[in-house]
Design a protein around this motif. Structure first.
Motif, PDB file in Angstrom:
ATOM      1  N   VAL A  71       0.759  -1.171   0.179  1.00 41.26           N
ATOM      2  CA  VAL A  71      -0.243   0.016   0.044  1.00 41.26           C
ATOM      3  C   VAL A  71       0.688   1.206   0.039  1.00 41.26           C
ATOM      4  CG1 VAL A  71      -1.677   1.295   1.151  1.00 41.26           C
ATOM      5  CG2 VAL A  71      -1.957  -1.125   1.183  1.00 41.26           C
ATOM      6  N   ARG A  77      -2.031   6.157  -4.393  1.00 40.23           N
ATOM      7  CA  ARG A  77      -2.385   6.034  -3.113  1.00 40.23           C
ATOM      8  C   ARG A  77      -2.317   7.693  -2.420  1.00 40.23           C
ATOM      9  NH1 ARG A  77      -5.261   2.247  -0.471  1.00 40.23           N
ATOM     10  NH2 ARG A  77      -4.836   0.228  -1.488  1.00 40.23           N
ATOM     11  N   GLU A  95      -9.018  -3.433   2.033  1.00 39.33           N
ATOM     12  CA  GLU A  95      -8.565  -3.421   0.858  1.00 39.33           C
ATOM     13  C   GLU A  95      -9.426  -4.299  -0.322  1.00 39.33           C
ATOM     14  OE1 GLU A  95      -5.306  -2.061  -0.810  1.00 39.33           O
ATOM     15  OE2 GLU A  95      -6.466  -0.729   0.927  1.00 39.33           O
ATOM     16  N   ASP A 101      -8.543   4.720  -0.821  1.00 45.04           N
ATOM     17  CA  ASP A 101      -7.330   5.141  -1.789  1.00 45.04           C
ATOM     18  C   ASP A 101      -6.250   5.583  -0.972  1.00 45.04           C
ATOM     19  OD1 ASP A 101      -8.343   7.405  -1.298  1.00 45.04           O
ATOM     20  OD2 ASP A 101      -8.299   8.159  -3.518  1.00 45.04           O
ATOM     21  N   LEU A 103      -3.731   5.726   2.744  1.00 44.66           N
ATOM     22  CA  LEU A 103      -2.935   4.843   3.448  1.00 44.66           C
ATOM     23  C   LEU A 103      -3.388   4.318   4.758  1.00 44.66           C
ATOM     24  CD1 LEU A 103       0.436   6.988   2.992  1.00 44.66           C
ATOM     25  CD2 LEU A 103      -0.422   5.338   1.551  1.00 44.66           C
TER      26      LEU A 103
END
Lengths: 201, 201
Positions: A71, A77, A95, A101, A103
Motif C-alpha cells: 500500500v 495512493r 482493501e 485509496d 494509506l
C-alpha cells in the motif's frame, strides 16, 4: 516415566503460542513426530523463510516484503488520508472493498489497561509522528466498536486535539443484510444516532 | 491485496495440524512474525531436534530416544504381559501408578470406520505379530471405554481367539472419589456387572 527431553522442549515452545495450552501443544508435537521427516523440514523451512522474508512496513506496520508494504509503495495512493486499524487483517478486509485509496496505520493491538497494554505497547507514538511529519489531512479511525477500540479511538482523538487534522470514524449501524428486529439495542441506538439525511440528496 | 507468499506458506503448514483452522493458523504465523528472530530459531531448532532425536520404539511404538523405549529396555519388566493402549499418554498415565510391571503396545489410535481408520492404520498387525513371536501370556486391553475403544477391543479379542493367550480388560466402574448418585447409568450398570465377591477374601 517423564517425557523425553526433546519432546518437552517442543511442547514448551508450542505452549508459548497464543491460545495454545499444554494439551494442544502436546498434540501438535506428537503430530510432528508422526509426520515424515520431509514434511517437518518443509514446515520449519517455511517458518524460517517467513521470518527472513516478511517484515513490517517501516511506515505503517502492515506486512511487507521489503522496507515498505504494497500500500505504502503504491503510486496512486492518497497520502493525505491515514486509516488507523488494529491488525493487518483489517487492512486486508478494507482493501478487499477497493473503496479506499489512502494509506493505513496498523497499531498492532488496542489499548487495554486490564491486559496491561498501554500506549507504548502499540504503534501510537509512531502514528502521532507520522501525522506531524507527513502531510496528513484526515485520520480515519477503523477500530472495532468495542470498549477497547473505543478507548483507543478516544486516546487518539485527545492526542490530536491540537492539530488541524480531520478525524473521522467509520460508521456503526445495522450490517447489510442484517435484521433490525434481531439487532442488539446498542447497535440500533448507534444506527439511529448516526442517521444520514437522504431527503435532499 | 492478497497475503504475502511466505506468510501464506506458513499458514498452509499450520492449517495441517490437528484442530488448527485457517484463522488460528494465521494467528500463530503472525505471532511468529512478531517474535524476535532468536525465539523463532529456537522454535524451529526444537522441532528439528524432536524429529531427529525422538523416535518410536521398534517393539511397542512408545516414544523412544533410540531403537527401544525406556519400558522395553527396562531390565525388571515382565515380558509375558502386554498392555494395549491407544496413545503414548496412556503409557505415561499407567506408569505413574507404578503398579504395572509388564510391557506395552501403543496402537497409535483406535478403529473408527466413520473416520476411515481401519486395522492397517494402527499398529494392530504389529500386536498380533508380537503375540506370535514373543512369549506373551496375557494381553491387557486398556483402551478407553467408548464405542471406538470397544470396537478395537472386540477386534483384538476376535483375532486372538485361536491363541491360548489370556485376554483381560481393565475394570470399569465408579471412579475413586466418584458419586454413585451422579454416575451415569452405563457406568453404574458396568460397575454392577463387574462386581467382585469380597465376603470370602
Amino acid at each position: 516415566m517423564s517425557l523425553i527431553e526433546p519432546l518437552e522442549a517442543v511442547i514448551e515452545e508450542f505452549s508459548k503460542f497464543p491460545g495454545i495450552g499444554k494439551k494442544t501443544a502436546y498434540r501438535l508435537a506428537i503430530y510432528l513426530l508422526r509426520r515424515p521427516a520431509k514434511d517437518v523440514t518443509r514446515f520449519t523451512d517455511s517458518v524460517t523463510s517467513l521470518k527472513q522474508k516478511v517484515t513490517f512496513c517501516k511506515r505503517c506496520f502492515n506486512l511487507a516484503e521489503g522496507d515498505y508494504c504494497m500500500v505504502c509503495s503504491g503510486l496512486k495512493r492518497d497520502g493525505s488520508k491515514i486509516c488507523v486499524v488494529e491488525d493487518i487483517t483489517d487492512v486486508m478486509a478494507i482493501e478487499r472493498t477497493h473503496e479506499y485509496d489512502g494509506l493505513y496505520h496498523v497499531l498492532g493491538g488496542v489499548l487495554s489497561p486490564l491486559s496491561g497494554v498501554g500506549p507504548e505497547d502499540i504503534k501510537l507514538y509512531e502514528l502521532f509522528n507520522r501525522i506531524r511529519e507527513e502531510n496528513v489531512k484526515e485520520v480515519i479511525l477503523a477500530l472495532n466498536p468495542d470498549t477497547e477500540g473505543d478507548t483507543t479511538s478516544m486516546y487518539i482523538v485527545r492526542n490530536l486535539k491540537e492539530t488541524d487534522v480531520r478525524i473521522s470514524r467509520i460508521a456503526r449501524g445495522i450490517p447489510i443484510g442484517g435484521d433490525i428486529e434481531f439487532s442488539d439495542d446498542a447497535t440500533i441506538s448507534r444506527a439511529l444516532k448516526g442517521r444520514i439525511t437522504i431527503s435532499n440528496e
